[in-house]
Design a protein around this motif. Structure first.
Motif, mmCIF file in Angstrom:
data_model
loop_
_atom_site.group_PDB
_atom_site.id
_atom_site.type_symbol
_atom_site.label_atom_id
_atom_site.label_comp_id
_atom_site.label_asym_id
_atom_site.label_seq_id
_atom_site.Cartn_x
_atom_site.Cartn_y
_atom_site.Cartn_z
ATOM 1 N N SER A 1 57.901 58.957 -42.447
ATOM 2 C CA SER A 1 59.267 58.610 -42.842
ATOM 3 C C SER A 1 59.489 58.866 -44.334
ATOM 4 N N GLU B 1 55.662 57.836 -45.759
ATOM 5 C CA GLU B 1 55.157 56.593 -45.164
ATOM 6 C C GLU B 1 55.032 56.744 -43.653
ATOM 7 N N GLY C 1 55.600 55.784 -40.053
ATOM 8 C CA GLY C 1 56.719 55.013 -39.504
ATOM 9 C C GLY C 1 56.743 55.111 -37.991
ATOM 10 N N ASP C 2 57.785 54.541 -37.437
ATOM 11 C CA ASP C 2 57.942 54.583 -35.986
ATOM 12 C C ASP C 2 58.761 55.833 -35.630
#
Ligand SMILES: Cc1cc2nc3c(=O)[nH]c(=O)nc-3n(C[C@H](O)[C@H](O)[C@H](O)COP(=O)(O)OP(=O)(O)OC[C@H]3O[C@@H](n4cnc5c(N)ncnc54)[C@H](O)[C@@H]3O)c2cc1C
Length: 303
Positions: A119, A194, A196-197
């Motif tokens: 992300s 980062e 992330g989902d």
């Protein structure tokens, strides 16, 4: 540039060099006169070789990415235009960073990050430039910019030396990077993203894409936002409230959809766009006492 210099340049770079090539075909505005020489290197060694040859022959050099934030003069660009775009390039992961070469489309970088569930770049969705052009412009949207997650930038400095600059050593601001002044050529960039989902990253990108498509003008050729936003407001809001939407000079028109876009209705010239920009600046200044500054970069002779 005299023909003998072009011939020498051709011999030195031993690559395809297009002469008097109309740059309108290489810009999203579909506007622009010819490049005296247009050269698309086949990699960084080629690039350095061409730049050295140009320097030795005292040929002025201009860098073009995907041409989505530029207005090229009707008289074209003198000297050598180096076009740094390569759609087949793909990012790499190395030591937790995502590495991208400058000529790569931003969309490839974003697709890669989404695929890896990383992300931080979602706001770059629908920006039609290259990684190099985006770093140079510090492109972004929704108060985010490409510099936010940048770890380092690889450049060729003014002396054509290879230099790695860490994020903290580069001056970035809203739609500004120090490269706009230093004349360095961006070769690549590394991003610290980062984990992330995946579903959230994809839905955020999809939401930003649809918001942009609803607001921005994609029907006619354009170069994105023409002016930068003043510190406390939006350029588009001031332009609209100054009554400029739909204003036209020749075939250039202030977009009726997004007032900070100028669209080419077909056959607009750079002069049409510049005249229209002048009128917009004057009207906004007269109404709000705010002087708008161009975001788009003017390439070539506008004197
Ligand atoms: C429909 C549309 C929507 C857009 N939306 C956005 C948006 O939401 N946010 C945003 O920020 N921008 C937006 N833009 C503007 C543009 O896409 C970005 O600024 C983009 O990053 C420019 O990249 P480019 O490769 O096209 O650069 P170009 O337009 O080719 O060049 C821009 C400048 O960068 C320099 N440059 C390019 N590559 C390099 C390099 N490798 N090294 C050194 N200098 C270089 C050029 O000399 C030039 O001065 C939009 C444009 C369009 C047409």
């Amino acid at each position: 540039m005299v023909n003998s210099v072009i011939d020498k340049f051709r011999r030195r770079v031993e690559q395809r060099v297009l002469t008097k090539e109309p740059l309108s075909s290489y810009t999203s505005f579909r506007i622009g006169g010819p490049a005296e020489c247009l050269y698309t290197p086949y990699g960084e060694e080629d690039l350095v070789c061409a730049l050295r040859a140009a320097r030795a022959l005292k040929v002025p050099t201009t860098v073009l990415g995907n041409g989505t934030n530029v207005l090229v003069s009707d008289r074209g660009v003198e000297g050598l235009v180096v076009r740094l775009t390569e759609t087949s390039l793909q990012p790499l992961m190395e030591k937790g960073l995502v590495l991208a070469r400058a000529p790569m489309p931003l969309s490839s970088l974003l697709d890669f990050a989404m695929h890896q569930n990383l992300s931080g770049l979602e706001y770059l969705v629908s920006i039609p430039g290259t990684v190099g052009g985006a770093v140079y412009m510090n492109a972004g949207s929704f108060s985010q910019a490409i510099s936010t997650h940048l770890a380092y930038v690889e450049v060729l400095d003014r002396n054509l030396e290879y230099v790695v600059k860490k994020h903290e050593d580069v001056d970035f601001d809203y739609r500004y990077s120090e490269f706009q002044e230093s004349g360095a050529i961006i070769l690549g960039a590394a991003f610290d993203l980062e984990a992330g989902d995946g579903a959230t990253i994809r839905s955020t990108a999809a939401r930003i894409r649809s918001e942009k498509h609803a607001k921005q003008s994609w029907e006619h050729p354009n170069a994105g936002s023409i002016f930068t936003n003043p510190p406390t407001t939006y350029a588009g809001k001031l332009i609209e409230e100054a009554g400029c939407k739909g204003l036209q000079v020749g075939q250039a028109q202030v977009s009726v959809k997004h007032a900070n876009f100028i669209v080419n209705l077909g056959g607009a010239t750079a002069l049409d766009v510049v005249r229209l920009m002048d009128i917009v600046v004057q009207r906004v200044y007269a109404r709000f006492n705010v002087r708008l500054s161009p975001e788009i970069r003017l390439l070539g002779d506008f004197s």
